[in-house]
Motif scaffolding. Structure first.
Motif, mmCIF file in Angstrom:
data_model
loop_
_atom_site.group_PDB
_atom_site.id
_atom_site.type_symbol
_atom_site.label_atom_id
_atom_site.label_comp_id
_atom_site.label_asym_id
_atom_site.label_seq_id
_atom_site.Cartn_x
_atom_site.Cartn_y
_atom_site.Cartn_z
ATOM 1 N N SER A 153 140.934 53.266 -41.647
ATOM 2 C CA SER A 153 140.615 52.733 -43.098
ATOM 3 C C SER A 153 141.124 51.283 -42.825
ATOM 4 C CB SER A 153 141.894 53.060 -44.012
ATOM 5 O OG SER A 153 143.377 53.038 -43.265
ATOM 6 N N ASN A 154 141.642 50.841 -41.757
ATOM 7 C CA ASN A 154 141.716 49.430 -41.524
ATOM 8 C C ASN A 154 140.632 49.074 -40.352
ATOM 9 O OD1 ASN A 154 143.221 50.878 -39.928
ATOM 10 N ND2 ASN A 154 145.126 49.232 -39.953
ATOM 11 N N PHE A 155 139.571 49.631 -40.207
ATOM 12 C CA PHE A 155 138.574 49.378 -39.098
ATOM 13 C C PHE A 155 137.578 48.067 -39.888
ATOM 14 C CE2 PHE A 155 134.341 49.853 -37.698
ATOM 15 C CZ PHE A 155 134.364 49.951 -36.340
ATOM 16 N N LYS A 156 137.705 47.079 -38.921
ATOM 17 C CA LYS A 156 137.137 45.893 -39.311
ATOM 18 C C LYS A 156 135.279 46.130 -39.074
ATOM 19 C CE LYS A 156 136.287 41.115 -39.261
ATOM 20 N NZ LYS A 156 136.568 39.749 -38.468
ATOM 21 N N LEU A 157 134.573 46.118 -39.874
ATOM 22 C CA LEU A 157 132.973 46.382 -39.504
ATOM 23 C C LEU A 157 132.520 45.262 -38.575
ATOM 24 C CD1 LEU A 157 131.811 46.883 -43.050
ATOM 25 C CD2 LEU A 157 132.125 48.625 -41.352
ATOM 26 N N PRO A 158 131.773 45.883 -37.401
ATOM 27 C CA PRO A 158 131.299 44.780 -36.691
ATOM 28 C C PRO A 158 130.423 44.022 -37.282
ATOM 29 C CG PRO A 158 131.126 47.035 -35.916
ATOM 30 C CD PRO A 158 131.470 47.036 -37.098
ATOM 31 N N LYS A 159 130.184 42.883 -36.706
ATOM 32 C CA LYS A 159 128.870 41.916 -37.375
ATOM 33 C C LYS A 159 127.565 42.331 -36.876
ATOM 34 C CE LYS A 159 127.576 37.819 -38.953
ATOM 35 N NZ LYS A 159 127.410 37.662 -40.353
ATOM 36 N N ILE A 160 126.838 42.249 -37.829
ATOM 37 C CA ILE A 160 125.272 42.727 -37.668
ATOM 38 C C ILE A 160 124.596 41.815 -38.296
ATOM 39 C CG2 ILE A 160 123.279 44.468 -38.186
ATOM 40 C CD1 ILE A 160 125.507 46.643 -38.319
ATOM 41 N N ASN A 161 123.752 41.194 -37.332
ATOM 42 C CA ASN A 161 122.870 40.029 -37.903
ATOM 43 C C ASN A 161 121.776 40.571 -38.449
ATOM 44 O OD1 ASN A 161 124.883 37.944 -36.790
ATOM 45 N ND2 ASN A 161 123.504 38.067 -34.785
ATOM 46 N N ILE A 162 121.952 40.534 -39.770
ATOM 47 C CA ILE A 162 120.449 40.875 -40.640
ATOM 48 C C ILE A 162 120.556 39.969 -41.697
ATOM 49 C CG2 ILE A 162 119.625 42.656 -42.349
ATOM 50 C CD1 ILE A 162 120.990 44.852 -41.147
ATOM 51 N N GLU A 163 119.398 39.333 -41.784
ATOM 52 C CA GLU A 163 119.257 38.415 -42.990
ATOM 53 C C GLU A 163 119.454 38.893 -44.178
ATOM 54 O OE1 GLU A 163 116.455 34.558 -44.243
ATOM 55 O OE2 GLU A 163 116.849 35.303 -42.290
ATOM 56 N N CYS A 164 120.333 38.168 -45.113
ATOM 57 C CA CYS A 164 120.390 38.891 -46.457
ATOM 58 C C CYS A 164 119.411 38.804 -47.213
ATOM 59 C CB CYS A 164 121.648 38.086 -47.205
ATOM 60 S SG CYS A 164 123.130 38.068 -46.556
ATOM 61 N N PHE A 165 119.115 39.865 -48.026
ATOM 62 C CA PHE A 165 118.126 40.214 -48.808
ATOM 63 C C PHE A 165 117.870 38.954 -49.910
ATOM 64 C CE2 PHE A 165 116.269 42.312 -52.889
ATOM 65 C CZ PHE A 165 114.768 42.193 -52.270
ATOM 66 N N SER A 166 116.730 38.437 -49.894
ATOM 67 C CA SER A 166 116.497 37.218 -50.751
ATOM 68 C C SER A 166 116.494 37.477 -52.336
ATOM 69 C CB SER A 166 115.343 36.502 -50.388
ATOM 70 O OG SER A 166 113.987 37.421 -50.514
ATOM 71 N N GLY A 167 115.919 38.833 -52.568
ATOM 72 C CA GLY A 167 115.612 39.179 -53.893
ATOM 73 C C GLY A 167 114.340 39.049 -54.272
ATOM 74 N N ASP A 168 113.491 38.462 -53.238
ATOM 75 C CA ASP A 168 112.083 38.427 -53.381
ATOM 76 C C ASP A 168 111.332 39.663 -53.064
ATOM 77 O OD1 ASP A 168 112.331 36.053 -54.219
ATOM 78 O OD2 ASP A 168 111.676 35.088 -52.265
ATOM 79 N N TYR A 169 110.422 40.201 -53.798
ATOM 80 C CA TYR A 169 109.829 41.601 -53.705
ATOM 81 C C TYR A 169 109.263 41.653 -52.290
ATOM 82 C CZ TYR A 169 106.519 45.599 -54.136
ATOM 83 O OH TYR A 169 105.898 46.554 -54.021
ATOM 84 N N LYS A 170 108.698 40.521 -51.938
ATOM 85 C CA LYS A 170 107.778 40.499 -50.686
ATOM 86 C C LYS A 170 108.656 40.577 -49.386
ATOM 87 C CE LYS A 170 107.819 35.189 -50.641
ATOM 88 N NZ LYS A 170 108.670 35.091 -49.502
ATOM 89 N N ASP A 171 109.983 40.342 -49.610
ATOM 90 C CA ASP A 171 111.079 40.344 -48.395
ATOM 91 C C ASP A 171 111.557 41.891 -48.355
ATOM 92 O OD1 ASP A 171 110.747 37.761 -47.786
ATOM 93 O OD2 ASP A 171 112.281 36.928 -49.085
ATOM 94 N N TRP A 172 111.446 42.784 -49.388
ATOM 95 C CA TRP A 172 112.313 43.872 -49.582
ATOM 96 C C TRP A 172 111.992 44.888 -48.337
ATOM 97 C CZ3 TRP A 172 116.326 46.373 -50.814
ATOM 98 C CH2 TRP A 172 116.172 47.760 -50.740
ATOM 99 N N LEU A 173 110.772 45.184 -48.024
ATOM 100 C CA LEU A 173 110.254 46.000 -47.150
ATOM 101 C C LEU A 173 110.874 45.640 -45.619
ATOM 102 C CD1 LEU A 173 106.503 47.490 -47.689
ATOM 103 C CD2 LEU A 173 108.937 48.502 -48.078
ATOM 104 N N SER A 174 110.817 44.441 -45.161
ATOM 105 C CA SER A 174 111.480 43.929 -44.002
ATOM 106 C C SER A 174 112.975 44.213 -43.927
ATOM 107 C CB SER A 174 111.031 42.699 -43.524
ATOM 108 O OG SER A 174 111.371 41.843 -44.593
ATOM 109 N N PHE A 175 113.699 43.924 -44.986
ATOM 110 C CA PHE A 175 114.733 43.933 -45.313
ATOM 111 C C PHE A 175 115.453 45.388 -45.111
ATOM 112 C CE2 PHE A 175 118.659 45.197 -47.835
ATOM 113 C CZ PHE A 175 119.655 44.532 -47.224
ATOM 114 N N LYS A 176 114.763 46.340 -45.999
ATOM 115 C CA LYS A 176 114.927 47.766 -46.017
ATOM 116 C C LYS A 176 114.961 48.236 -44.429
ATOM 117 C CE LYS A 176 113.485 51.934 -47.971
ATOM 118 N NZ LYS A 176 112.296 52.475 -47.192
ATOM 119 N N ASP A 177 113.901 47.931 -43.879
ATOM 120 C CA ASP A 177 113.210 48.591 -42.717
ATOM 121 C C ASP A 177 114.539 48.090 -41.628
ATOM 122 O OD1 ASP A 177 111.306 49.786 -43.531
ATOM 123 O OD2 ASP A 177 109.775 48.404 -42.748
#
Length: 165
Positions: free
Chosen positions: A108-132
Motif C-alpha cells: 500500500s505504501n509502494f512509491k511508483l517508479p518514475k516513467i518518462n512519458i510525456e503527458c497527454f497534451s489534449g490534442d487529438y493528433k497526440d493521442w495515438l502516440s501517447f496511448k501506444d
C-alpha cells in the motif's frame, strides 16, 4: 470411452481452464516464475484431456473451437507474464534513458517508479502516440496492479492539465 464419461472429462478440462484464466485475471496478483511455469505445464495437460474427451464424442457436439480460443488466449497471457518476470519490469530511470530493474513489490505504501512519458497534451493528433506508449510501458505491465496503472494514467493526464491553470 462412452459419451457420458467423455462429456464429464471435457467438463473437468473446461473448468480447469477457467480456473487458470481466473488466476491470471485476479487483481493485485503477484506472480512468480514457478507458479506460471507450473500453470503452463498444467495447461498442456488440460488441453490434451479436453482433446481426447472431445474426440470421443460425435463431431456435431464438438466444443473444440471454443475451447481452443480460450486455451490459446490463456496460454499467451501466461507466456507474457513469464516473459515479464524473466526480464523484470523495465522502467526509465529518473535521470537518464537507461532502464533500471524494479522488483515486483506490491504494497500500500509502494512509491511508483518514475516513467518518462510525456503527458497527454489534449490534442487529438497526440493521442495515438501517447496511448501506444502508455499501453506498452504501463497497461501491459503485469507486475503493476490496476490501481497503480490508474495512478500512472491520472499522473500523465493531470500534470499536463495543471500546467494550463
Amino acid at each position: 470411452m462412452n459419451a457420458e464419461t467423455a462429456k464429464a472429462l471435457r467438463g473437468r478440462a473446461k473448468a480447469a481452464l477457467t480456473r487458470t484464466k481466473n488466476f491470471i485475471e485476479k487483481d493485485d496478483q503477484t506472480f512468480n516464475k514457478n507458479d506460471i511455469s507450473n500453470k503452463l505445464e498444467k495447461l498442456e495437460l488440460i488441453y490434451t484431456e479436453f482433446d481426447q474427451a472431445d474426440a470421443a464424442l460425435p463431431f456435431e457436439s464438438s466444443e473444440m473451437e471454443e475451447f481452443e480460443a480460450k486455451y490459446y488466449e490463456t496460454k499467451a497471457k501466461l507466456q507474457n507474464i513469464l516473459e515479464n518476470l524473466s526480464v523484470r519490469t523495465n522502467v526509465y530511470n529518473d535521470n537518464s534513458n537507461v532502464f533500471e530493474n524494479v522488483s515486483n513489490v506490491k504494497s500500500s505504501n509502494f512509491k511508483l517508479p518514475k516513467i518518462n512519458i510525456e503527458c497527454f497534451s489534449g490534442d487529438y493528433k497526440d493521442w495515438l502516440s501517447f496511448k501506444d506508449l502508455y499501453v506498452s510501458l504501463v497497461h501491459d505491465n503485469m507486475c503493476l496492479s490496476n490501481i497503480q496503472k490508474f495512478q500512472y494514467l491520472k499522473r500523465f493526464i493531470a500534470v499536463r492539465t495543471s500546467k494550463h491553470n
